[in-house]
Scaffold this active site. Structure first.
Site, PDB file in Angstrom:
ATOM      1  N   CYS A 194       0.831  -1.201   0.000  1.00 42.30           N
ATOM      2  CA  CYS A 194       0.000   0.000   0.000  1.00 42.30           C
ATOM      3  C   CYS A 194       0.872   1.262   0.000  1.00 42.30           C
ATOM      4  O   CYS A 194       1.658   1.481   0.924  1.00 42.30           O
ATOM      5  CB  CYS A 194      -0.921  -0.025   1.223  1.00 42.30           C
ATOM      6  SG  CYS A 194      -1.839   1.503   1.429  1.00 42.30           S
ATOM      7  N   HIS A 225      -6.503   2.800   0.498  1.00 41.30           N
ATOM      8  CA  HIS A 225      -6.188   3.183   1.881  1.00 41.30           C
ATOM      9  C   HIS A 225      -6.970   4.479   2.067  1.00 41.30           C
ATOM     10  O   HIS A 225      -6.722   5.465   1.368  1.00 41.30           O
ATOM     11  CB  HIS A 225      -4.685   3.389   2.049  1.00 41.30           C
ATOM     12  CG  HIS A 225      -4.247   3.801   3.428  1.00 41.30           C
ATOM     13  ND1 HIS A 225      -3.217   3.163   4.112  1.00 41.30           N
ATOM     14  CD2 HIS A 225      -4.666   4.785   4.259  1.00 41.30           C
ATOM     15  CE1 HIS A 225      -3.032   3.757   5.292  1.00 41.30           C
ATOM     16  NE2 HIS A 225      -3.906   4.752   5.394  1.00 41.30           N
ATOM     17  N   HIS A 271      -8.657   7.872   2.419  1.00 41.03           N
ATOM     18  CA  HIS A 271      -8.058   9.218   2.423  1.00 41.03           C
ATOM     19  C   HIS A 271      -9.129  10.254   2.186  1.00 41.03           C
ATOM     20  O   HIS A 271     -10.068  10.045   1.421  1.00 41.03           O
ATOM     21  CB  HIS A 271      -6.949   9.317   1.369  1.00 41.03           C
ATOM     22  CG  HIS A 271      -7.349   8.799   0.019  1.00 41.03           C
ATOM     23  ND1 HIS A 271      -7.365   7.459  -0.283  1.00 41.03           N
ATOM     24  CD2 HIS A 271      -7.751   9.441  -1.099  1.00 41.03           C
ATOM     25  CE1 HIS A 271      -7.770   7.301  -1.536  1.00 41.03           C
ATOM     26  NE2 HIS A 271      -8.016   8.491  -2.051  1.00 41.03           N
TER      27      HIS A 271
HETATM   28  P1  AMP Z   1      -8.579   8.420  -5.111  1.00 44.02           P
HETATM   29  O1  AMP Z   1      -8.883   8.473  -6.579  1.00 44.02           O
HETATM   30  O2  AMP Z   1      -9.636   9.050  -4.256  1.00 44.02           O
HETATM   31  O3  AMP Z   1      -8.200   7.017  -4.645  1.00 44.02           O
HETATM   32  O4  AMP Z   1      -7.327   9.351  -4.916  1.00 44.02           O
HETATM   33  C1  AMP Z   1      -6.010   8.917  -4.916  1.00 44.02           C
HETATM   34  C2  AMP Z   1      -5.151  10.157  -4.924  1.00 44.02           C
HETATM   35  O5  AMP Z   1      -3.854   9.802  -4.510  1.00 44.02           O
HETATM   36  C3  AMP Z   1      -5.028  10.812  -6.296  1.00 44.02           C
HETATM   37  O6  AMP Z   1      -5.470  12.169  -6.208  1.00 44.02           O
HETATM   38  C4  AMP Z   1      -3.529  10.717  -6.602  1.00 44.02           C
HETATM   39  O7  AMP Z   1      -3.036  11.836  -7.297  1.00 44.02           O
HETATM   40  C5  AMP Z   1      -2.931  10.582  -5.217  1.00 44.02           C
HETATM   41  N1  AMP Z   1      -1.653   9.904  -5.143  1.00 44.02           N
HETATM   42  C6  AMP Z   1      -1.337   8.700  -5.692  1.00 44.02           C
HETATM   43  N2  AMP Z   1      -0.074   8.367  -5.384  1.00 44.02           N
HETATM   44  C7  AMP Z   1       0.428   9.381  -4.624  1.00 44.02           C
HETATM   45  C8  AMP Z   1       1.678   9.637  -4.008  1.00 44.02           C
HETATM   46  N3  AMP Z   1       2.704   8.773  -4.099  1.00 44.02           N
HETATM   47  N4  AMP Z   1       1.829  10.781  -3.308  1.00 44.02           N
HETATM   48  C9  AMP Z   1       0.818  11.664  -3.222  1.00 44.02           C
HETATM   49  N5  AMP Z   1      -0.390  11.481  -3.773  1.00 44.02           N
HETATM   50  C10 AMP Z   1      -0.590  10.356  -4.473  1.00 44.02           C
HETATM   51 ZN    ZN Z   2      -2.415   1.366   3.622  1.00 42.49          ZN
END
Ligand code: AMP
Ligand code: ZN
Length: 117
Positions: free
Chosen positions: A7, A101, A103
């Protein structure tokens, strides 16, 4: 379910992967989204691996309330408190949840439309 070792947000919270961290405490961490959809785009997550809104239970209600609390503090720090902001939790395929995960997206610094796309 994605194994916790795989993850990316668990790796960010443990320090294994880099991120622009804007807030951290014992249970919560917040960092800049890597692909900003707005001038302010911060992700606020529980350090503990909770896959998504479907996995909220009585044992983590308080923790999830704290995500909103932390987001409101960051909004204040980023000076978008009075202009306004949007808090988003995507859950599952139709909502476009990519990272399994949980958020909370804090989005601000521009005007958003409603209904969302
Ligand atoms: P969701 O579509 O709600 O699952 O959002 C996932 C978010 O995580 C997206 O806005 C991505 O740009 C962001 N994301 C993915 N990988 C990373 C990372 N390594 N660091 C920061 N943000 C990330
Ligand atoms: Zn996690």
């Amino acid at each position: 379910m994605v194994a916790m070792q795989e993850c990316i947000f668990c790796k960010i919270s443990s320090g294994e992967l880099p991120a622009k961290i804007v807030y951290t405490d014992r249970d919560v961490i917040a960092f800049e989204d890597i692909n900003k959809e707005a001038p302010v785009h911060v992700l606020v997550i529980p350090k503990k691996h909770i896959p998504g809104a479907n996995k909220v239970d009585k044992g983590n209600i308080e923790l999830l309330g704290r995500l909103v609390y932390v987001a409101s503090k960051i909004a204040k720090d980023k000076k978008i408190e009075s202009s306004g902001y949007r808090l988003v939790i995507n859950s599952g395929k139709d909502a476009g949840q990519d990272v399994l995960h949980m958020h909370l997206h804090l989005l601000g610094g521009r005007k958003f439309t409603w209904p969302p796309g």
